[in-house]
Design a protein around this motif. Structure first.
Motif, PDB file in Angstrom:
ATOM      1  N   ASP A   9      52.439  23.382  16.768  1.00 20.18           N
ATOM      2  CA  ASP A   9      51.541  24.541  16.620  1.00 20.18           C
ATOM      3  C   ASP A   9      50.089  24.084  16.581  1.00 20.18           C
ATOM      4  O   ASP A   9      49.207  24.662  17.216  1.00 20.18           O
ATOM      5  CB  ASP A   9      51.864  25.320  15.339  1.00 20.18           C
ATOM      6  N   GLN A  67      61.823  15.221  16.936  1.00 20.17           N
ATOM      7  CA  GLN A  67      61.743  15.553  15.514  1.00 20.17           C
ATOM      8  C   GLN A  67      60.367  15.233  14.932  1.00 20.17           C
ATOM      9  O   GLN A  67      59.861  15.925  14.069  1.00 20.17           O
ATOM     10  CB  GLN A  67      62.821  14.788  14.740  1.00 20.17           C
ATOM     11  N   ARG A  68      59.789  14.173  15.406  1.00 22.47           N
ATOM     12  CA  ARG A  68      58.464  13.808  14.942  1.00 22.47           C
ATOM     13  C   ARG A  68      57.429  14.817  15.433  1.00 22.47           C
ATOM     14  O   ARG A  68      56.532  15.213  14.688  1.00 22.47           O
ATOM     15  CB  ARG A  68      58.104  12.408  15.482  1.00 22.47           C
ATOM     16  N   TYR A  87      58.160  27.553  15.358  1.00 22.19           N
ATOM     17  CA  TYR A  87      59.075  26.461  15.024  1.00 22.19           C
ATOM     18  C   TYR A  87      59.439  26.493  13.539  1.00 22.19           C
ATOM     19  O   TYR A  87      58.587  26.682  12.680  1.00 22.19           O
ATOM     20  CB  TYR A  87      58.444  25.101  15.352  1.00 22.19           C
ATOM     21  N   GLN A  88      60.719  26.303  13.249  1.00 24.12           N
ATOM     22  CA  GLN A  88      61.237  26.224  11.892  1.00 24.12           C
ATOM     23  C   GLN A  88      62.095  24.977  11.781  1.00 24.12           C
ATOM     24  O   GLN A  88      62.925  24.727  12.652  1.00 24.12           O
ATOM     25  CB  GLN A  88      62.128  27.440  11.579  1.00 24.12           C
ATOM     26  N   ARG A  89      61.932  24.244  10.706  1.00 26.13           N
ATOM     27  CA  ARG A  89      62.754  23.050  10.503  1.00 26.13           C
ATOM     28  C   ARG A  89      64.112  23.437   9.926  1.00 26.13           C
ATOM     29  O   ARG A  89      64.284  24.506   9.389  1.00 26.13           O
ATOM     30  CB  ARG A  89      62.059  22.099   9.532  1.00 26.13           C
ATOM     31  N   GLY A 147      66.082  22.070  14.234  1.00 30.76           N
ATOM     32  CA  GLY A 147      65.282  23.264  13.995  1.00 30.76           C
ATOM     33  C   GLY A 147      65.396  24.234  15.141  1.00 30.76           C
ATOM     34  O   GLY A 147      66.320  24.145  15.964  1.00 30.76           O
ATOM     35  N   TRP A 160      57.814  18.134  16.821  1.00 32.64           N
ATOM     36  CA  TRP A 160      57.890  19.597  16.630  1.00 32.64           C
ATOM     37  C   TRP A 160      57.010  20.127  15.495  1.00 32.64           C
ATOM     38  O   TRP A 160      56.272  21.098  15.693  1.00 32.64           O
ATOM     39  CB  TRP A 160      59.349  20.066  16.434  1.00 32.64           C
ATOM     40  N   PRO A 161      57.062  19.495  14.322  1.00 31.18           N
ATOM     41  CA  PRO A 161      56.238  20.060  13.235  1.00 31.18           C
ATOM     42  C   PRO A 161      54.741  20.023  13.543  1.00 31.18           C
ATOM     43  O   PRO A 161      53.963  20.710  12.879  1.00 31.18           O
ATOM     44  CB  PRO A 161      56.563  19.156  12.042  1.00 31.18           C
ATOM     45  N   TYR A 217      67.544  18.035   9.418  1.00 32.74           N
ATOM     46  CA  TYR A 217      66.924  17.688  10.704  1.00 32.74           C
ATOM     47  C   TYR A 217      67.183  18.859  11.641  1.00 32.74           C
ATOM     48  O   TYR A 217      67.852  19.822  11.287  1.00 32.74           O
ATOM     49  CB  TYR A 217      67.522  16.390  11.261  1.00 32.74           C
TER      50      TYR A 217
END
Ligand SMILES: Cc1cc2nc3c(=O)[nH]c(=O)nc-3n(C[C@H](O)[C@H](O)[C@H](O)COP(=O)(O)OP(=O)(O)OC[C@H]3O[C@@H](n4cnc5c(N)ncnc54)[C@H](O)[C@@H]3O)c2cc1C
Lengths: 383, 537
Positions: free
Chosen positions: A66, A59-60, A75-77, A135, A62-63, A133
């Protein structure tokens, strides 16, 4: 300088290579076909596995991916889980409770709130949950992003190269044998998905995984909804950023992998059952046309949990099987594998449940006992 | 041995019939095959998708209709009558007891193979406009015909640009052509067929254009050595052409452009059946590998991991254009019919219905040595039109020539263009042989609603040309079910067995996989099967 050879250019292997390159470690990824060609490029793109010890790190990360990789992953949350019935909603809430215990946030949605987020749903749906949470991402784009990032940072990816065995000396693997010659190594990461068992067996190690085929369907593009990561009713999937509905679920098929190749995974009549459940889930878009389907081959351990382990004999081997849930977790699994390869342990997650030794007492015919073997139709008695 | 209840083990679908022989496609080859097989005592089901839903025509499936079909095609009942009237041999098939299914899509075939062992035998997926169902079959004659070869030129994405097969269907099969004056692109046999059909239907032909030669055609203005430089109008109002060097620019007024450079064998069903395919330029591209008597080889059935008792592959036979197109057969449908009869005899003989000495003969409709290399036409066409980098190739997904050459991500994405500046088809080729499925994944070319019908061949040729390699060395991108775009509502309209319903699970259902990592793995294997259909409560 340490040279890590990674067997398997799937999400697990390529992510590991990426993280190793960030530490400046020399890496060669050996892939028998094209990167991301197998399960890693054929999955639902879901990244919402709150039961995993790797989830918090995933989770930390993925954002940031890119940016870190330099290429888009789509990726989309966030996710929306839809319960058509109260019973389905209760099941969803069971899963949500696991995430909430870890401090993740989710909001329950009544039918109206649900339809505002996911207008494809009918007035009869019991309700849903908006997860703050989890995605989803585009598997094929993500895999190419990993691969290009590895190359950009000086890693080597050898496609169309199959590993057939190992050279060992003094209890260590000294080289990986491929159909293109030997590749010397200091550490080996075995991340060959369903073929992990076969390759480990060449070292006399039993990695108990069984291979299975699973399938998905995809529709033509529809207008984008606000939360594309919407699923439920026994199917998993997402609306892609292009607008297609891509969903899977239902019966899998256990298969044999008699040799080093991956047979073409076909579809089965189950794909029609998947479409049926997507139709129930989204009656407002009953007209959406299914334009394609596909299947992929995954592996499962007897308890369905990954094996992420640095072995003691040979002591320079890391075994990495994600047990059929390995795309979404890949930013973190790769980082964990990289640490196992370099420092022998993972400093951000507790992997104690994921050791290979937990299967030491497993019966030799475990697959048979569990029914995780191909089922051949008995045909007519006469035939 | 235990069974995994969430797996496919023991889950039968409802098979509505079990037919000894199914013929897919009721063109000249398919009808002749069905009649011959029925005459030899076989029970035959003959399936054809026409009349297809007008909505499908709107997205150029199965042929390029170019939005030139009149409103009449919306009346399915009327169109069934038209199809029967246009194919009078169908009457004979009805009378011979053939189970004729018109307006029915053969959307999939499921056969046993290395990753599919749970079937009772070969299964065919059928659908109409309201529901989908399965029939079991022992043998299949694929007579799926040809489809339009999409080739890009500036303006080819405008309404009013259609294909040779689409045009033939519009004026013939459906009698619903809404245009009046056409320009034909393609000076070969496919173009000649269009001119003939246009004349028969009283449609004016304003000219024939080809980047190469135009075979002699009296009374029609011929523009050989010309390429298309543009199309005027939001819908076609005129086409602009010029010689390769830009000279001789001309404007030809027309309401329809018929792209008739060639026709492509429809091989999708062979691919699903696991039959081996090969690339043969003289046959129009990918064609099934056949034995002397028209039988396909089924790699999927005899492949790794599948052997021994209990595994039975269907007999698959190919007849007509789907086995390879030829100028001779484009001009004479009698050749396809003869091929259909031969395939039927092979099927009947394999079924033990006729004496082994009955002559079955080669499936080929014309000797390959007599045929031109059609692959060269595609390359010549593309070569003449590739000057414009923004030329749309995949229309569904808006992928241009430059997008393919630069392996660029789709337009809907924001991305760092600088990162892609050094990457293109050539750098990809340096990493391993070019693969059309990989290009599809990266650029989306071929991923759209027309299921790649309009761009498959072009993308292959473009990749081959940019890598300076033979067209056939670029592997065929896979075909997947459904072979026609089918609405969710149609695929959903079937009765599911309790075994499927009661054991449904989203993903394997291994309970320990979904318990939190801090909890011990529960004793004993348990499956999560509580995902009951929601709507039924
Ligand atoms: C239909 C489907 C849906 C799924 N949905 C999801 C989802 O929504 N979310 C999620 O997280 N997961 C999902 N999964 C699971 C996920 O795709 C896999 O767990 C994950 O991709 C595993 O990645 P991997 O790199 O470990 O293995 P793989 O992707 O299997 O990669 C292993 C690679 O090793 C290569 N290899 C094998 N043997 C050799 C050899 N001898 N020499 C060289 N190379 C070799 C293979 O070619 C392959 O590319 C899904 C899977 C499928 C099939």
């Amino acid at each position: 300088m340490t040279h890590v050879v990674i067997i398997g250019g799937g999400a697990t292997g390529l992510s590991a290579a990426f993280w190793l390159r960030r530490e400046g470690v020399a890496v060669t990824v050996v892939e028998k076909g094209i990167v991301g060609w197998e399960a890693s490029g054929r999955n639902g793109g879901g990244a919402t596995h709150a039961v995993s010890p790797l989830f918090a790190e995933e989770q930390r990360l993925w954002p940031l991916m890119d940016e870190l990789l330099g290429y888009p992953t789509e990726y989309q949350r966030q996710r929306v889980r839809i319960g058509l019935s109260r019973a389905q909603l209760d099941l969803i809430l069971e899963g949500v409770a696991i995430a909430r215990r870890q401090g993740f946030i989710a909001h329950e949605l009544d039918n109206r709130a649900l339809r505002e987020l996911v207008p494809f749903v009918s007035e009869r749906a019991a309700g849903g949950v908006l997860l703050e949470y989890g995605g989803h991402a585009n598997p094929q784009r993500t895999l190419q992003a990993y691969a290009w990032a590895v190359q950009d940072s000086g890693g080597v990816i050898q496609q169309h190269t199959a590993v057939g065995g190992f050279e060992t000396a003094g209890g260590r693997i000294t080289a990986v044998r491929t159909d293109q010659g030997l590749i010397g190594c200091d550490v080996v990461v075995l991340a060959a998905g369903p073929h992990t068992a076969q390759l480990a067996a060449k070292l006399g190690i039993r990695v108990p995984v069984a291979a299975a085929r699973a399938e998905m369907v995809v529709t033509e593009p529809l207008a984008l909804i606000r939360f594309g990561g919407a699923d439920g009713n026994g199917v998993y999937g997402r609306q892609t950023l292009r607008g297609n509905l891509a969903y899977g679920g239902g019966a899998h098929e256990w298969i044999d992998l008699p040799d080093a190749t991956t047979p073409r995974p076909v579809n089965s009549p189950v794909m029609q059952s998947v479409a049926k459940r997507v139709h129930e889930l989204f009656p407002r878009v009953a007209h959406a046309r299914v334009i394609r389907s596909w299947a992929g081959v995954v592996e499962n351990t007897p308890d369905g949990r990954p094996i992420l382990d640095r072995l003691s004999g040979p002591d320079n081997l890391v075994v990495a099987s994600m047990s059929s849930v390995g795309f979404g977790l890949s930013p973190a699994s790769g980082r964990a594998v990289a640490q196992l390869a370099t420092i022998g342990r993972c400093d951000f997650a507790d992997l104690s449940q994921l050791r290979l030794s937990r299967f030491d007492g497993l019966a030799a015919d475990w697959q048979h006992q569990m029914g995780w073997v191909p089922w051949v139709h008995p045909k007519e008695a006469a035939a | 041995m235990a069974l995994d209840p969430t797996s496919i083990a023991g889950k039968e679908y409802a098979w509505e019939a079990h037919v000894p022989l199914v013929v897919v496609g009721a063109g000249p080859a398919g009808i002749a095959a069905a009649l011959e097989a029925a005459g030899l005592g076989m029970q035959v089901m003959l399936v054809d998708e026409h009349p297809v839903a007008s909505a499908l025509m709107g997205i150029d499936v199965p042929w390029m209709f170019g939005e030139r079909m009149g409103a009449a095609v919306q009346n399915q009942g009327r169109m069934i009558e038209r199809v029967v009237a246009a194919r009078p041999e169908l009457q004979a098939a009805f009378e011979a007891g053939v189970d004729v299914r018109l307006g029915v899509y053969a959307w999939s075939a499921f056969v046993e193979g290395p990753t599919s062992r749970a079937l009772p035998g070969p299964v065919l997926g059928l659908a109409d406009e309201t529901r989908a169902w399965f029939v079991r079959f022992d043998r299949m004659i694929v007579a799926a015909g040809g489809r339009d070869l999409g080739l890009a030129f500036p303006g080819w994405d405008r309404p009013g640009v259609m294909g040779a097969r689409g045009f033939a269907a519009a004026v013939g099969l459906y009698g619903a052509f809404s245009g009046r004056r056409i320009v034909v692109l393609g000076g070969g046999a496919a173009g000649a067929e269009v001119v003939r059909a246009a004349r028969a239907a009283g449609v004016e032909v304003a000219g024939i254009v080809d980047v190469g030669v135009v075979e002699g055609m009296a009374d029609v203005p011929v523009y050989a050595g010309y390429r298309v430089s543009g199309v005027e109008g939001a819908e076609v109002e005129a086409v602009r052409i010029a010689r390769g060097d830009g000279s001789g620019a001309l404007r030809i007024a027309c309401d329809t452009v018929v792209l008739a450079v060639d026709v492509v064998p429809v091989v999708e069903m062979f691919d699903l059946l696991g039959c081996a395919l090969r690339f043969d330029g003289t046959r129009g591209g990918w064609v099934p590998v056949l034995d002397r008597e028209g039988r396909c080889s089924q790699a999927g059935v005899s492949g790794p991991g599948v052997s021994g008792p209990g595994v039975s592959g269907p007999g698959v036979y190919a007849a007509g254009d789907c086995a390879g197109v030829s100028d001779a057969a484009l001009a004479d449908p009698g050749l396809a019919a003869a091929a259909g009869r031969k395939a039927a005899r092979a099927a009947a003989r394999d079924a033990g219905l006729v004496a082994p000495e009955v002559e079955v003969g080669p499936a080929e409709m014309a000797p390959a040595a007599m045929e031109p290399d059609r692959d060269l036409w595609r390359r010549a066409w593309l070569g003449a039109h590739m000057g414009a980098p923004d030329l749309p190739i995949c229309r569904c997904e808006e992928v241009s020539l430059a997008d393919i050459a630069g392996v660029r991500p789709p337009r809907y994405l924001d991305y760092d263009a600088a990162k892609f500046a050094d990457r293109d088809v050539r750098t990809l080729a340096a990493e391993g042989p070019l693969n059309q499925d990989q290009i599809k994944r990266l650029t989306r070319a071929g991923m759209g609603a027309c299921q790649g019908r309009r761009c498959r061949e072009q993308v292959q040729a473009i990749l081959a040309m940019s890598g300076n390699q033979a067209t056939g060395s670029v592997p065929m991108p896979s075909h997947r079910a459904p072979l026609r775009p089918l609405p969710l509502s149609v695929l959903a309209a079937f009765e599911e067995s309790d075994a499927v319903k009661d054991n449904w699970t989203a993903w394997f259902g291994i309970a320990a996989q979904w318990t939190p990592h801090w909890e011990k793995v529960p004793d004993g294997l348990r499956y999560e099967t509580r995902w009951k259909p929601g709507v039924e409560e």
